[in-house]
Design a protein around this motif. Structure first.
Motif, mmCIF file in Angstrom:
data_model
loop_
_atom_site.group_PDB
_atom_site.id
_atom_site.type_symbol
_atom_site.label_atom_id
_atom_site.label_comp_id
_atom_site.label_asym_id
_atom_site.label_seq_id
_atom_site.Cartn_x
_atom_site.Cartn_y
_atom_site.Cartn_z
ATOM 1 N N GLY A 115 1.268 -1.184 -0.099
ATOM 2 C CA GLY A 115 -0.076 -0.039 -0.452
ATOM 3 C C GLY A 115 1.147 1.266 0.607
ATOM 4 N N HIS A 116 2.030 1.199 -0.161
ATOM 5 C CA HIS A 116 3.193 2.606 -0.442
ATOM 6 C C HIS A 116 3.261 2.921 -1.653
ATOM 7 N N GLY A 117 2.303 2.436 -2.977
ATOM 8 C CA GLY A 117 3.047 2.964 -3.986
ATOM 9 C C GLY A 117 3.149 4.440 -4.447
ATOM 10 N N ASP A 118 2.748 5.171 -3.813
ATOM 11 C CA ASP A 118 2.905 6.563 -3.495
ATOM 12 C C ASP A 118 4.227 7.070 -3.377
ATOM 13 N N LEU B 111 17.707 11.964 1.984
ATOM 14 C CA LEU B 111 18.062 10.790 1.792
ATOM 15 C C LEU B 111 16.198 10.090 2.486
ATOM 16 N N ARG B 112 15.285 11.494 2.843
ATOM 17 C CA ARG B 112 14.454 10.418 3.670
ATOM 18 C C ARG B 112 13.713 10.093 2.813
ATOM 19 N N VAL B 113 12.579 9.416 2.671
ATOM 20 C CA VAL B 113 11.995 9.022 2.040
ATOM 21 C C VAL B 113 10.375 10.546 1.756
ATOM 22 N N GLU B 114 10.464 10.788 1.202
ATOM 23 C CA GLU B 114 9.149 12.636 0.664
ATOM 24 C C GLU B 114 7.915 11.735 1.426
ATOM 25 N N GLY B 115 7.635 13.188 2.655
ATOM 26 C CA GLY B 115 6.632 12.850 2.847
ATOM 27 C C GLY B 115 6.698 11.944 4.439
ATOM 28 N N ARG B 116 7.246 11.048 4.923
ATOM 29 C CA ARG B 116 7.915 10.727 5.845
ATOM 30 C C ARG B 116 9.132 10.978 6.808
#
Length: 540
Positions: free
Chosen positions: A411-414, A428-433
């Motif tokens: 469910g993390h396709g975004d 290097l953070r995942v965008e939005g996290r």
């Protein structure tokens, strides 16, 4: 004896000259000149060879085609002006060598290079002296023009040690890079193809019944190999009698050839119907002897040059003056290709060529520009044309595919971009996290996915993870921004004691380092001790 000559006008033979080049994928290089000595006569009888003759006719028809599309490169490296190139010629009396040298001069002039031609005079001592002079000049590149590099082994070794690129022209039998001797590349037609079509022309032209004289220069390995291959191809037809093999060194051709031709005419008379020479120039020197003996310019004997195709050869063919055909090479264009290869030798094409040469020297068949898919049986593969290729071992080196399908299924396709890589910001953070980081092949950072880049990303990510975990304490650290590496070295081992290292340098080019650097950096241990230290592994 072949008494009558079927409609084979000079126009047809001249077309063979221009098209056999295309059919044999001529790459470059001329021929040689030599000394005389009879070989044993063949005892094959004049019985013809219907099946071989049919194949020969079909091959000649293909070689005469003029509608073959160009399938070679349409672009090349960017020219860099101000370089100096030395062309070491076996002898400038060889029209093939001279034609290639003229092409080099024209190409160099167009991009602002300086060219010096040093004539070896056709003698071992002269060629060695010419190579010594060339190496002493420390040029940007040296062309080995029509002689065996092993005959100048000391000079060649000095050039290699000084990292002076060596480009061969008819220096070794096969086109492309060479490891022993160490040449960046060799420009030549495939000698097998030239030899085969020359012999097939004789078989086709004579209906499989011919008496043949073969002229070569045994002092030149390239020429000797070509004449041996011609001899083998002629032997396929039982009706072809090899009357004599004449060894005439190219530097002596003008004086030796007329005398040998007169002797052969007296000896074989009407049995001599065809001739083949490893260089067109022999027939220029033979013409006075044929003329003095009262032989017609249109033949017999019908003569074919297995190499070069210099302007005088075309004139003899078209005017029916003691030459019926030639298998030419684009000598001027080969000169341009040599300059193009030297441009490649200083840039990014060099590593690939060196790797290719190493693989081929270890009996690995390399198929370039080929799409492969698994075959129906284990160990087999199918190319785009459906041809089955067998392999003893396979390595799928087709790029990296990120292993991120599980993220999409969870469910993390975004988190992913269109290529399936995890989208990250400059920390290097995942965008939005705030609490998820991604490093290495899996993220979308725009840089080469190589080990040095992954290690640099790991250092940045580790710092930023510590910064996040200590964000509320007195030891709080500021996040560090990751800067993609644009100049990563690429280290490619060839076993444990050889390889190459590509080191980017300012200006967009790359320095190519040899086996010593590569062995010390990676090949000997594959960087295992370094990686163990990085992981904190200290066990013996």
């Amino acid at each position: 004896m072949h008494h009558t000559r079927k409609a084979a006008p000079a126009v047809r033979a001249a077309r063979l000259a221009s098209c056999a080049l295309l059919a044999t994928v001529a790459v470059l290089t001329g021929c040689e000149r030599g000394s005389s000595g009879d070989a044993d006569e063949s005892t094959t009888g004049p019985s013809g060879c219907p099946a071989v003759h049919t194949r020969a006719r079909e091959a000649v028809a293909r070689a005469e085609r003029t509608d073959i599309p160009w399938g070679g490169p349409t672009s090349g490296p960017r020219a860099v002006s101000g370089k100096t190139l030395v062309f070491v010629a076996q002898t400038m009396t060889n029209p093939g060598v001279a034609g290639a040298a003229d092409g080099v001069r024209d190409a160099a002039r167009a991009i602002g290079w300086n060219v010096r031609v040093i004539d070896g005079g056709g003698t071992p001592a002269g060629i060695q002296a010419a190579m010594s002079e060339a190496v002493a000049l420390r040029p940007s590149g040296i062309v080995i023009g029509g002689f065996d590099p092993d005959s100048t082994a000391q000079q060649t070794a000095r050039a290699n040690a000084q990292r002076i690129p060596l480009i061969g022209w008819h220096a070794v039998p096969d086109p492309g890079p060479s490891r022993r001797p160490d040449l960046f590349t060799n420009v030549t037609t495939r000698v097998q193809d030239v030899a085969r079509i020359s012999a097939q022309w004789i078989i086709s032209d004579s209906d499989g019944r011919a008496g043949v004289v073969l002229i070569t220069d045994a002092s030149i390995p390239f020429a000797r190999n070509k004449s041996d291959l011609i001899r083998e191809a002629l032997a396929d037809c039982e009706g072809v009698r090899l009357l004599s093999v004449q060894n005439i060194p190219i530097p002596d051709a003008s004086t030796r050839t007329p005398r040998e031709i007169s002797s052969l005419l007296s000896r074989f008379q009407d049995r001599w119907t065809h001739s083949v020479a490893i260089n067109d120039l022999y027939f220029a020197d033979a013409a006075p002897a044929f003329r003095a003996a009262g032989e017609k310019g249109s033949g017999p004997p019908f003569n074919i040059g297995a190499g070069d195709g210099d302007p005088s050869a075309f004139q003899r063919v078209n005017s029916e003056q003691y030459q019926a055909a030639t298998v030419p090479e684009p000598l001027s264009l080969q000169g341009w290709q040599i300059v193009d290869e030297l441009l490649d030798s200083a840039g990014n094409a060099r590593p690939g060529r060196k790797a290719l040469a190493w693989l081929q020297s270890h009996d690995v068949e390399v198929l370039l520009d080929s799409f492969m898919s698994p075959g129906t049986e284990f160990g087999t593969y199918r190319d785009a044309r459906g041809t089955i290729v067998e392999a003893d071992l396979s390595f799928w080196a087709t790029g990296t595919t990120p292993n991120t399908l599980w993220l999409r299924l969870a469910g993390h396709g975004d988190w992913l971009n269109a290529a399936g890589r995890v989208k990250v910001d400059r920390t290097l953070r995942v965008e939005g996290r705030l609490d998820v980081f991604a490093v290495g092949d899996v993220n979308d950072v725009s840089e080469l996915k190589v080990t040095p880049a992954a290690l640099a990303q790991a250092d940045t990510a580790a710092h930023n993870i510590r910064s996040y975990l200590q964000s509320s304490g007195k030891h709080r650290r500021e996040p560090r921004l990751y800067r993609p590496t644009r100049r990563n070295p690429l280290i490619v081992p060839f076993g444990s004691a050889d390889g190459l290292t590509v080191l980017p340098v300012p200006g967009g080019e790359s320095a190519v380092l040899g086996s010593r650097t590569t062995t010390l950096a990676k090949a000997k241990s594959l960087m295992t001790p370094y990686m163990r230290r990085q992981l904190g592994y200290t066990a013996a």
